[in-house]
Design a protein around this motif. Structure first.
Motif, PDB file in Angstrom:
ATOM      1  N   HIS A 296      20.825  67.400  20.459  1.00 56.91           N
ATOM      2  CA  HIS A 296      20.806  66.028  20.318  1.00 56.91           C
ATOM      3  C   HIS A 296      19.488  66.151  18.995  1.00 56.91           C
ATOM      4  O   HIS A 296      19.256  67.315  18.174  1.00 56.91           O
ATOM      5  CB  HIS A 296      18.327  65.781  20.895  1.00 56.91           C
ATOM      6  N   THR A 297      19.952  64.567  18.518  1.00 52.03           N
ATOM      7  CA  THR A 297      19.072  64.631  17.397  1.00 52.03           C
ATOM      8  C   THR A 297      17.460  63.696  17.631  1.00 52.03           C
ATOM      9  O   THR A 297      17.434  63.109  17.993  1.00 52.03           O
ATOM     10  CB  THR A 297      19.750  63.463  16.351  1.00 52.03           C
ATOM     11  N   LEU A 298      16.888  64.042  16.379  1.00 50.53           N
ATOM     12  CA  LEU A 298      15.240  63.274  15.925  1.00 50.53           C
ATOM     13  C   LEU A 298      16.167  61.433  16.386  1.00 50.53           C
ATOM     14  O   LEU A 298      14.999  60.823  16.281  1.00 50.53           O
ATOM     15  CB  LEU A 298      14.682  63.494  14.952  1.00 50.53           C
ATOM     16  N   HIS A 299      16.908  60.442  15.874  1.00 57.39           N
ATOM     17  CA  HIS A 299      16.405  59.442  16.034  1.00 57.39           C
ATOM     18  C   HIS A 299      17.815  59.147  16.919  1.00 57.39           C
ATOM     19  O   HIS A 299      17.681  57.777  16.914  1.00 57.39           O
ATOM     20  CB  HIS A 299      17.462  59.523  14.527  1.00 57.39           C
ATOM     21  N   GLN A 300      18.318  59.906  17.601  1.00 58.77           N
ATOM     22  CA  GLN A 300      19.113  59.485  18.192  1.00 58.77           C
ATOM     23  C   GLN A 300      19.410  59.895  19.890  1.00 58.77           C
ATOM     24  O   GLN A 300      20.028  61.648  19.368  1.00 58.77           O
ATOM     25  CB  GLN A 300      20.825  59.340  18.096  1.00 58.77           C
ATOM     26  N   PRO A 301      18.318  60.200  20.056  1.00 57.33           N
ATOM     27  CA  PRO A 301      18.076  61.889  21.165  1.00 57.33           C
ATOM     28  C   PRO A 301      18.944  60.737  22.137  1.00 57.33           C
ATOM     29  O   PRO A 301      19.932  59.969  22.432  1.00 57.33           O
ATOM     30  CB  PRO A 301      16.578  60.994  22.186  1.00 57.33           C
ATOM     31  N   ASP A 302      19.420  61.985  23.440  1.00 52.85           N
ATOM     32  CA  ASP A 302      20.667  62.140  24.449  1.00 52.85           C
ATOM     33  C   ASP A 302      20.167  61.088  25.102  1.00 52.85           C
ATOM     34  O   ASP A 302      18.862  60.835  25.645  1.00 52.85           O
ATOM     35  CB  ASP A 302      20.965  63.822  24.650  1.00 52.85           C
ATOM     36  N   GLU A 303      21.432  60.227  25.524  1.00 56.75           N
ATOM     37  CA  GLU A 303      21.236  59.300  26.194  1.00 56.75           C
ATOM     38  C   GLU A 303      20.515  59.639  27.758  1.00 56.75           C
ATOM     39  O   GLU A 303      19.938  59.141  28.712  1.00 56.75           O
ATOM     40  CB  GLU A 303      23.056  58.501  26.436  1.00 56.75           C
TER      41      GLU A 303
ATOM     42  N   ALA B 141       6.906  58.512  26.547  1.00 55.10           N
ATOM     43  CA  ALA B 141       7.518  58.580  25.376  1.00 55.10           C
ATOM     44  C   ALA B 141       8.823  57.895  24.793  1.00 55.10           C
ATOM     45  O   ALA B 141       9.558  58.127  24.331  1.00 55.10           O
ATOM     46  CB  ALA B 141       8.703  60.262  26.647  1.00 55.10           C
ATOM     47  N   LEU B 142       8.674  57.423  26.014  1.00 54.61           N
ATOM     48  CA  LEU B 142       9.860  56.275  25.925  1.00 54.61           C
ATOM     49  C   LEU B 142       9.641  55.308  24.331  1.00 54.61           C
ATOM     50  O   LEU B 142      10.423  55.184  24.011  1.00 54.61           O
ATOM     51  CB  LEU B 142      10.583  54.881  26.797  1.00 54.61           C
TER      52      LEU B 142
ATOM     53  N   ILE C 104      10.655  69.235  17.875  1.00 51.64           N
ATOM     54  CA  ILE C 104      10.223  69.472  19.326  1.00 51.64           C
ATOM     55  C   ILE C 104      11.920  70.092  19.211  1.00 51.64           C
ATOM     56  O   ILE C 104      12.506  68.807  19.479  1.00 51.64           O
ATOM     57  CB  ILE C 104       9.760  68.606  20.474  1.00 51.64           C
ATOM     58  N   PRO C 105      12.124  71.384  19.670  1.00 58.15           N
ATOM     59  CA  PRO C 105      13.115  71.478  19.906  1.00 58.15           C
ATOM     60  C   PRO C 105      14.007  70.764  21.168  1.00 58.15           C
ATOM     61  O   PRO C 105      12.820  70.915  22.321  1.00 58.15           O
ATOM     62  CB  PRO C 105      13.229  73.364  20.150  1.00 58.15           C
ATOM     63  N   ALA C 106      15.382  70.635  21.024  1.00 58.71           N
ATOM     64  CA  ALA C 106      15.944  69.891  22.284  1.00 58.71           C
ATOM     65  C   ALA C 106      15.597  70.557  23.882  1.00 58.71           C
ATOM     66  O   ALA C 106      15.494  70.142  24.634  1.00 58.71           O
ATOM     67  CB  ALA C 106      17.463  70.068  21.962  1.00 58.71           C
ATOM     68  N   ALA C 107      15.626  72.053  23.645  1.00 62.68           N
ATOM     69  CA  ALA C 107      15.520  72.940  24.824  1.00 62.68           C
ATOM     70  C   ALA C 107      14.409  72.395  25.425  1.00 62.68           C
ATOM     71  O   ALA C 107      14.550  71.950  26.913  1.00 62.68           O
ATOM     72  CB  ALA C 107      16.037  74.642  24.719  1.00 62.68           C
ATOM     73  N   ARG C 108      13.237  72.707  24.658  1.00 60.50           N
ATOM     74  CA  ARG C 108      11.981  71.818  25.256  1.00 60.50           C
ATOM     75  C   ARG C 108      12.285  70.759  26.325  1.00 60.50           C
ATOM     76  O   ARG C 108      11.384  70.057  27.128  1.00 60.50           O
ATOM     77  CB  ARG C 108      10.745  71.820  24.035  1.00 60.50           C
ATOM     78  N   LEU C 109      12.773  69.107  24.944  1.00 59.56           N
ATOM     79  CA  LEU C 109      12.554  68.250  25.811  1.00 59.56           C
ATOM     80  C   LEU C 109      13.485  68.211  26.831  1.00 59.56           C
ATOM     81  O   LEU C 109      13.263  67.083  27.950  1.00 59.56           O
ATOM     82  CB  LEU C 109      13.967  67.324  24.369  1.00 59.56           C
ATOM     83  N   GLU C 110      14.467  69.012  27.295  1.00 60.40           N
ATOM     84  CA  GLU C 110      15.521  69.206  28.271  1.00 60.40           C
ATOM     85  C   GLU C 110      14.690  69.634  29.617  1.00 60.40           C
ATOM     86  O   GLU C 110      14.524  69.161  30.040  1.00 60.40           O
ATOM     87  CB  GLU C 110      16.770  69.572  28.396  1.00 60.40           C
ATOM     88  N   ILE C 111      13.547  70.321  29.399  1.00 68.02           N
ATOM     89  CA  ILE C 111      12.435  71.305  30.480  1.00 68.02           C
ATOM     90  C   ILE C 111      11.697  70.289  30.470  1.00 68.02           C
ATOM     91  O   ILE C 111      12.010  69.481  31.643  1.00 68.02           O
ATOM     92  CB  ILE C 111      12.336  72.055  29.883  1.00 68.02           C
ATOM     93  N   LEU C 112      11.037  69.455  29.628  1.00 70.05           N
ATOM     94  CA  LEU C 112       9.953  68.559  30.003  1.00 70.05           C
ATOM     95  C   LEU C 112       9.531  67.182  28.478  1.00 70.05           C
ATOM     96  O   LEU C 112       9.786  67.458  27.502  1.00 70.05           O
ATOM     97  CB  LEU C 112       8.386  69.880  29.316  1.00 70.05           C
ATOM     98  N   PRO C 113      10.853  66.343  29.027  1.00 68.11           N
ATOM     99  CA  PRO C 113      10.909  65.142  28.364  1.00 68.11           C
ATOM    100  C   PRO C 113      10.519  64.048  27.996  1.00 68.11           C
ATOM    101  O   PRO C 113      10.187  63.966  26.547  1.00 68.11           O
ATOM    102  CB  PRO C 113      12.361  64.326  29.073  1.00 68.11           C
ATOM    103  N   ALA C 114       9.151  64.246  28.705  1.00 68.45           N
ATOM    104  CA  ALA C 114       8.145  63.843  27.644  1.00 68.45           C
ATOM    105  C   ALA C 114       7.055  64.811  27.112  1.00 68.45           C
ATOM    106  O   ALA C 114       6.164  63.890  27.245  1.00 68.45           O
ATOM    107  CB  ALA C 114       7.132  63.118  29.492  1.00 68.45           C
ATOM    108  N   ALA C 115       7.073  65.675  26.643  1.00 67.91           N
ATOM    109  CA  ALA C 115       6.756  66.608  25.069  1.00 67.91           C
ATOM    110  C   ALA C 115       6.054  65.304  24.711  1.00 67.91           C
ATOM    111  O   ALA C 115       7.244  65.386  23.760  1.00 67.91           O
ATOM    112  CB  ALA C 115       7.562  67.435  25.151  1.00 67.91           C
TER     113      ALA C 115
END
Length: 104
Positions: free
Chosen positions: A3-10, A64-65, A83-94
């Motif tokens: 994931h990039t910060l400006h283009q989060p994974d869809e 988050a949205l 915020i690491p991508a792995a954390r966002l994958e687990i907790l997307p609203a982090a």
């Protein structure tokens, strides 16, 4: 998954949108129970906590949205670090990186 910060994974966007729908539906259901005489089988304290949790989850997911839309998603609100991508994958609203979350 990168994931990039400006283009989060869809996928993260879809996950957040699904969570928002699910928790909004749950909040609607719980609010309906609160109006019923039997409170849908819940004691008042438990029902109140469930409603509070659902409201907070809806608010966190909406935030988050909004952060995705304004380009700040994936940045810690405290230190502005990534915020690491792995954390966002687990907790997307982090909202915080792990070190800042632990300091809270």
């Amino acid at each position: 998954m990168t994931h990039t910060l400006h283009q989060p994974d869809e996928t993260l966007r879809e996950l957040l949108e699904n969570q928002l729908r699910e928790h909004t539906d749950k909040l609607t259901e719980l609010t309906g129970h609160a109006r019923r005489r039997d409170r849908g089988g819940h004691d008042p304290d438990t029902l109140g906590r469930l409603i509070d949790t659902a409201r907070q989850t809806v608010a966190d997911t909406t935030t988050a949205l909004r952060r995705m839309a304004d380009g700040s998603y994936g940045r810690c609100e405290r230190c502005d670090g990534e915020i690491p991508a792995a954390r966002l994958e687990i907790l997307p609203a982090a909202r915080y990186c792990v070190p800042c979350q632990q300091r809270r």
